[in-house]
Design a protein around this motif. Structure first.
Motif, mmCIF file in Angstrom:
data_model
loop_
_atom_site.group_PDB
_atom_site.id
_atom_site.type_symbol
_atom_site.label_atom_id
_atom_site.label_comp_id
_atom_site.label_asym_id
_atom_site.label_seq_id
_atom_site.Cartn_x
_atom_site.Cartn_y
_atom_site.Cartn_z
ATOM 1 N N ALA A 170 0.827 -1.209 0.000
ATOM 2 C CA ALA A 170 0.000 0.000 0.000
ATOM 3 C C ALA A 170 0.861 1.258 0.000
ATOM 4 N N LEU A 171 1.870 1.282 0.867
ATOM 5 C CA LEU A 171 2.739 2.458 0.901
ATOM 6 C C LEU A 171 3.591 2.559 -0.368
ATOM 7 N N GLY A 172 3.975 1.398 -0.929
ATOM 8 C CA GLY A 172 4.705 1.429 -2.191
ATOM 9 C C GLY A 172 3.874 2.065 -3.289
ATOM 10 N N SER A 173 2.579 1.756 -3.313
ATOM 11 C CA SER A 173 1.691 2.355 -4.308
ATOM 12 C C SER A 173 1.548 3.853 -4.090
ATOM 13 N N TYR A 174 1.481 4.253 -2.819
ATOM 14 C CA TYR A 174 1.326 5.681 -2.487
ATOM 15 C C TYR A 174 2.593 6.465 -2.816
ATOM 16 N N LEU A 175 3.737 5.964 -2.343
ATOM 17 C CA LEU A 175 4.997 6.677 -2.570
ATOM 18 C C LEU A 175 5.469 6.547 -4.014
ATOM 19 N N GLY A 176 5.037 5.497 -4.707
ATOM 20 C CA GLY A 176 5.455 5.285 -6.081
ATOM 21 C C GLY A 176 4.910 6.298 -7.059
ATOM 22 N N GLN A 177 3.985 7.135 -6.615
ATOM 23 C CA GLN A 177 3.507 8.220 -7.476
ATOM 24 C C GLN A 177 4.651 9.158 -7.855
ATOM 25 N N ASP A 178 5.660 9.232 -6.981
ATOM 26 C CA ASP A 178 6.919 9.902 -7.298
ATOM 27 C C ASP A 178 7.945 8.794 -7.531
ATOM 28 N N PRO A 179 8.309 8.493 -8.795
ATOM 29 C CA PRO A 179 9.181 7.343 -9.087
ATOM 30 C C PRO A 179 10.462 7.322 -8.256
ATOM 31 N N ALA A 336 -10.860 -4.936 -1.703
ATOM 32 C CA ALA A 336 -11.366 -4.547 -3.024
ATOM 33 C C ALA A 336 -12.540 -3.589 -2.903
ATOM 34 N N VAL A 337 -13.477 -3.889 -2.026
ATOM 35 C CA VAL A 337 -14.649 -3.025 -1.855
ATOM 36 C C VAL A 337 -14.221 -1.652 -1.355
ATOM 37 N N ALA A 338 -13.305 -1.623 -0.366
ATOM 38 C CA ALA A 338 -12.841 -0.342 0.175
ATOM 39 C C ALA A 338 -12.114 0.467 -0.897
ATOM 40 N N GLY A 339 -11.298 -0.200 -1.714
ATOM 41 C CA GLY A 339 -10.568 0.505 -2.752
ATOM 42 C C GLY A 339 -11.482 1.087 -3.819
ATOM 43 N N ILE A 340 -12.476 0.308 -4.219
ATOM 44 C CA ILE A 340 -13.411 0.793 -5.250
ATOM 45 C C ILE A 340 -14.198 1.995 -4.756
ATOM 46 N N VAL A 341 -14.694 1.910 -3.532
ATOM 47 C CA VAL A 341 -15.488 3.021 -2.988
ATOM 48 C C VAL A 341 -14.615 4.262 -2.799
ATOM 49 N N ALA A 342 -13.402 4.071 -2.281
ATOM 50 C CA ALA A 342 -12.511 5.225 -2.081
ATOM 51 C C ALA A 342 -12.163 5.890 -3.413
ATOM 52 N N GLU A 343 -11.930 5.073 -4.446
ATOM 53 C CA GLU A 343 -11.657 5.627 -5.778
ATOM 54 C C GLU A 343 -12.863 6.400 -6.293
ATOM 55 N N GLY A 348 -8.502 11.134 -2.550
ATOM 56 C CA GLY A 348 -7.062 10.961 -2.562
ATOM 57 C C GLY A 348 -6.701 9.517 -2.864
ATOM 58 N N HIS A 349 -5.454 9.173 -2.632
ATOM 59 C CA HIS A 349 -5.012 7.807 -2.913
ATOM 60 C C HIS A 349 -5.749 6.833 -1.990
ATOM 61 N N PRO A 350 -6.286 5.723 -2.525
ATOM 62 C CA PRO A 350 -7.149 4.847 -1.715
ATOM 63 C C PRO A 350 -6.399 3.883 -0.806
ATOM 64 N N TYR A 351 -5.070 3.997 -0.724
ATOM 65 C CA TYR A 351 -4.319 2.960 -0.015
ATOM 66 C C TYR A 351 -4.702 2.880 1.460
ATOM 67 N N TRP A 352 -5.048 4.022 2.087
ATOM 68 C CA TRP A 352 -5.357 4.003 3.518
ATOM 69 C C TRP A 352 -6.690 3.306 3.788
ATOM 70 N N ALA A 353 -7.656 3.512 2.913
ATOM 71 C CA ALA A 353 -8.947 2.814 3.064
ATOM 72 C C ALA A 353 -8.760 1.311 2.898
ATOM 73 N N ILE A 354 -7.937 0.913 1.916
ATOM 74 C CA ILE A 354 -7.668 -0.510 1.705
ATOM 75 C C ILE A 354 -6.956 -1.099 2.916
ATOM 76 N N ARG A 450 -7.009 10.960 5.809
ATOM 77 C CA ARG A 450 -6.792 9.694 6.505
ATOM 78 C C ARG A 450 -8.002 9.336 7.386
ATOM 79 N N VAL A 451 -8.576 10.318 8.040
ATOM 80 C CA VAL A 451 -9.760 10.048 8.872
ATOM 81 C C VAL A 451 -10.915 9.572 8.000
ATOM 82 N N PHE A 452 -11.155 10.275 6.904
ATOM 83 C CA PHE A 452 -12.262 9.909 6.019
ATOM 84 C C PHE A 452 -12.063 8.506 5.455
ATOM 85 N N GLN A 453 -10.839 8.196 5.016
ATOM 86 C CA GLN A 453 -10.571 6.872 4.459
ATOM 87 C C GLN A 453 -10.651 5.786 5.525
ATOM 88 N N THR A 454 -10.286 6.119 6.742
ATOM 89 C CA THR A 454 -10.418 5.141 7.826
ATOM 90 C C THR A 454 -11.878 4.774 8.043
#
Length: 611
Positions: A170-179, A336-343, A348-354, A450-454
Motif C-alpha cells: 500500500a505504501l509502495g503504491s502511495y509513494l510510487g507516485q513519485d518514481p 477490493a470493496v474499500a478501494g473501489i469506494v474510495a476511488e 485521494g489515494h485509496p491505499y489508507w482505506a484498503i 486519513r480520517v475519512f478513508q479510515t
C-alpha cells in the motif's frame, strides 16, 4: 507434529473472552439497579471501556521492548546514512525484528531474511502498480490476497502476520507516485531489513540455545499439567482435561519445530532425547486416560518429524472450504470493496482505506470481536491523526519528526498485543510520519483524508464481515471436521495394516495439522452460529479419537495392544467422512457423534472414554 495454521499473534483474539453481547447486557442490567441512567447509555459506557481494556499479552514485555529497540536502532542508522527524510522509510523494513520471538538462531535468521525479501517484493509490486493508473487498486488488492493466502497456508509458526506486507504494497503504491521516492523506499526497506536481522541475531549470542531450552521447558510444564489432570480425572471436568491435553500437544509440537529448526540438518542428540522423553510422557498420559494396558510401555517411534510436504499444505490451504482460503479471500474482498469506494469518492489515494479494511478482517474471529476491532481502529485513528496534527503545528525539524516516530514505535510495540485500540493511537502518526516527513502536502489536509478513508475502510470491512459471518464459516468448520475424521481413519488404517511405518508417521503429522485446524475452526465458527452447538458432541468425539490415534503410534505393537482394527471397521462401515451423499452419517450431528463415540469406545478400555 505441526504448528498452527493462520494463527498469527494478534490481540483481537483477546476480545472474545467476555462472551460477546450477552455478557455486556448482563453487566448493563446489573448496573441499572438503583440508578436512573438509561440502559443504552450504560451499555455504551461498557462497550467504550472495553475498547480500551488491557488484556494479557501473549509475548513478554521484555521481548516486546526488544522489538522496539531493534527497530528504533535500525531507523536511526538509516537516517544517519540517508538523512531523516529518506531514512524514515526504513520503519517497515525494521519490523523484521518482530519475527525473533522464540526462534533459534538459524530459524531466526531465515525468518527475518524471508520477511525482508517478502516486504521488498510487496513494496516493489506497489511501486510498479502505481504507474498503472486505474489498475493500481486491483494490483494492491491482488498482492494482499496472494500474501494472505500464502501466509495462512504455509507459515508454520506464529508470527506478526502478513500486516507489514499489506503496509508495504500500500505504501509502495502511495509513494510510487513519485518514481524517485518509490525506488528509494524499496532500497531503504531492503537495507533496514538486513540491519534489523543482523542486530536481532547478535542479541542471541549470549544465550545461543535459549529458544530451544525455553521450548523444552514450556513443553515439559504443559505435559506435567496434563499428567496431573489425568491422575485426578475423577474430579477434573472432561472439558478441562481436553484443554490440558490440547495445550500439551501444542507445546510439544512447538518444541519439536524449534529444535528441528535449530540443528541445521545435524542431529542435536541432547535436545532430541529430552524432547522425545517429553513426547513419550504425553503419549503415555493419553494411553493412561484411555485405560490402555501398560501405558508406560509406549516407546519412541522410528522418527519424529515436524515437516509436512508443500504439496499437502497447498492442497489443504487452497481448498474452497479451507480456513486459510476463507480468511484470505475475505481479506481480499474487504480490500477490493474499500478501494473501489474510495476511488469512486475521489478522496485521494485509496491505499489508507484498503489498509484499514484489510487490517480489520486480517484475523478470522467473531463478528462482535471484529466490530469492536473496527471501532477501535476508527477511534484510534482519529486520536492518532490529532496527535499527528499536533506535531505538525509544532513544526518540528526532520530529526524531531524521526524522534517522534521512534517514540510512537516503542509505545506501539509495548501496547499492541494487549490493547489494539490504544496502540492504533500511536500506529497512525508513526505510519504518517514514516511516509510524509518533508512532504509538501498540507498536514491538516492529509490528516483529514486519513480520517475519512479510515471511516470508509472500517464501515466496508464490517459490511463484509457481517455478510460473510454465518454461512461461509459454518461450511468451513464442518468441512474441516470431516477432513479431521478422514485423517484419523487414515492413521488408524495405516496402523492396522502396516504398523508404525514411515507412511503412518507422516499420516500422523497430517492428522495433528487437521486436529489443530479443526479446533480453531470450530471455536471461531460457533461464536457466530449458535446452531453449530449441535455439532459439539461430534467435534469432541472426533478430537478425542484423533488424539487417541496419535498416541497409538507410540505403542510397541499397536494392533496387539489395543483393538485398532475394530475401530477402523466402525469408521469404514459409516462410509467416507468427506462424502456429500445425503445419507452419510457425517452430514448429521447426532449420527456422527454416535459413530465417532463408538469408535472411541472401541479403542478405549474405559466405560466413558471421555478423553
Amino acid at each position: 507434529m505441526l504448528g498452527k495454521v493462520g494463527e498469527p499473534s494478534d490481540p483481537v483474539r483477546n476480545d472474545e473472552r467476555l462472551g460477546g453481547e450477552r455478557e455486556y447486557r448482563r453487566q448493563a442490567n446489573r448496573s441499572t439497579k438503583g440508578t436512573s441512567i438509561p440502559l443504552r447509555l450504560i451499555t455504551l459506557r461498557n462497550e467504550t471501556v472495553e475498547l480500551f481494556r488491557r488484556s494479557k499479552a501473549p509475548v513478554p514485555r521484555g521481548t516486546r521492548l526488544t522489538y522496539g529497540i531493534v527497530s528504533g536502532i535500525t531507523v536511526v542508522i538509516c537516517c544517519l546514512l540517508f538523512g531523516p527524510v529518506i531514512g524514515a522509510f526504513s520503519l517497515f523494513g525494521s519490523m523484521a525484528s518482530q519475527w525473533i520471538n522464540g526462534r533459534p538462531f538459524s530459524l531466526r535468521a531465515r525468518s527475518m531474511l524471508t520477511a525482508t525479501l517478502a516486504t521488498v517484493a510487496a513494496t516493489t509490486a506497489g511501486v510498479l502498480g502505481s504507474r498503472l493508473g486505474l489498475l493500481d487498486t486491483p494490483v494492491i488488492v491482488l498482492v494482499i490476497l496472494v500474501v494472505a493466502t500464502l501466509y495462512y497456508t504455509f507459515v508454520q509458526l506464529q508470527g506478526p502476520g502478513p500486516l507489514n506486507l499489506f503496509y508495504g504494497v500500500a505504501l509502495g503504491s502511495y509513494l510510487g507516485q513519485d518514481p524517485a521516492k518509490g525506488w528509494e523506499f524499496i532500497a531503504v526497506t531492503a537495507l533496514s531489513g538486513l540491519i534489523a536481522t543482523t542486530i536481532s541475531c547478535l542479541l542471541l549470542i549470549p544465550r545461543p540455545r535459549g529458544p530451544e531450552i525455553r521450548a523444552l521447558m514450556t513443553a515439559r510444564e504443559a505435559v506435567e499439567d496434563f499428567e496431573h489432570a489425568v491422575a485426578n480425572d475423577l474430579v477434573v471436568q472432561p472439558d478441562i482435561l481436553r484443554q490440558a491435553r490440547d495445550e500439551a500437544y501444542d507445546a510439544v509440537n512447538r518444541g519439536w519445530i524449534v529444535i528441528h529448526a535449530a540443528r541445521l540438518r545435524r542431529r542435536h542428540k541432547l535436545m532430541d532425547t529430552a524432547m522425545m522423553s517429553i513426547n513419550q510422557r504425553l503419549a503415555a498420559a493419553v494411553a493412561r486416560s484411555l485405560a490402555w494396558p501398560s501405558p508406560e510401555s509406549v516407546e519412541t517411534p522410528t522418527s519424529e518429524s515436524t515437516r509436512l510436504s508443500p504439496r499437502f499444505r497447498a492442497r489443504h490451504g487452497l481448498r474452497f472450504t479451507s480456513v486459510a482460503w476463507f480468511t484470505a479471500w475475505r481479506i481480499g474482498l474487504a480490500g477490493a470493496v474499500a478501494g473501489i469506494v474510495a476511488e469512486a469518492l475521489q478522496v485521494g489515494h485509496p491505499y489508507w482505506a484498503i489498509l484499514t479494511a484489510t487490517l480489520i478482517v486480517n484475523a478470522w474471529t467473531s463478528r462482535i470481536a471484529l466490530t469492536r476491532r473496527a471501532v477501535s481502529r476508527a477511534l484510534g485513528t482519529v486520536i492518532g491523526v490529532l496527535v499527528f496534527a499536533g506535531l505538525a503545528v509544532l513544526q518540528l525539524p526532520a530529526w524531531g519528526d524521526v524522534a517522534a516516530m521512534i517514540a510512537c514505535l516503542m509505545l506501539m510495540n509495548l501496547i499492541v498485543m494487549s490493547n489494539y485500540g490504544l496502540a492504533v493511537i500511536f500506529i497512525t502518526p508513526m505510519a504518517l510520519l514514516s511516509s510524509d516527513i518533508g512532504s509538501t502536502v498540507p498536514p491538516f489536509a492529509l490528516a483529514g483524508d486519513r480520517v475519512f478513508q479510515t471511516v470508509i475502510g472500517a464501515v466496508l470491512a464490517l459490511l463484509v464481515v457481517w455478510l460473510t459471518g454465518i454461512r461461509f464459516p459454518r461450511r468451513v468448520a464442518l468441512a474441516q471436521f470431516r477432513r479431521t475424521v478422514s485423517a484419523t481413519e487414515s492413521v488408524l488404517s495405516s496402523l492396522a495394516s502396516g504398523g508404525r511405518t514411515t507412511s503412518t508417521l507422516a499420516a500422523r503429522n497430517e492428522l495433528q495439522y487437521e486436529l489443530i485446524t479443526n479446533g480453531a475452526a470450530a471455536t471461531k465458527a460457533s461464536a457466530d452460529d449458535p446452531d453449530l452447538a449441535q455439532w459439539r458432541a461430534a467435534e469432541q468425539a472426533a478430537t478425542d479419537l484423533g488424539y487417541a490415534a496419535m498416541a497409538a503410534c507410540w505403542l510397541p505393537e499397536p494392533t496387539a495392544d489395543v483393538p485398532i482394527r475394530q475401530a477402523v471397521s466402525v469408521l469404514r462401515e459409516a462410509g467416507d467422512p468427506t462424502s456429500r451423499a445425503p445419507g452419510s452419517p457425517f452430514r448429521d450431528p447426532r449420527r456422527a457423534a454416535t459413530v465417532l463415540g463408538l469408535a472411541l469406545l472401541t479403542l478405549s478400555e474405559r466405560d466413558d472414554a471421555s478423553v
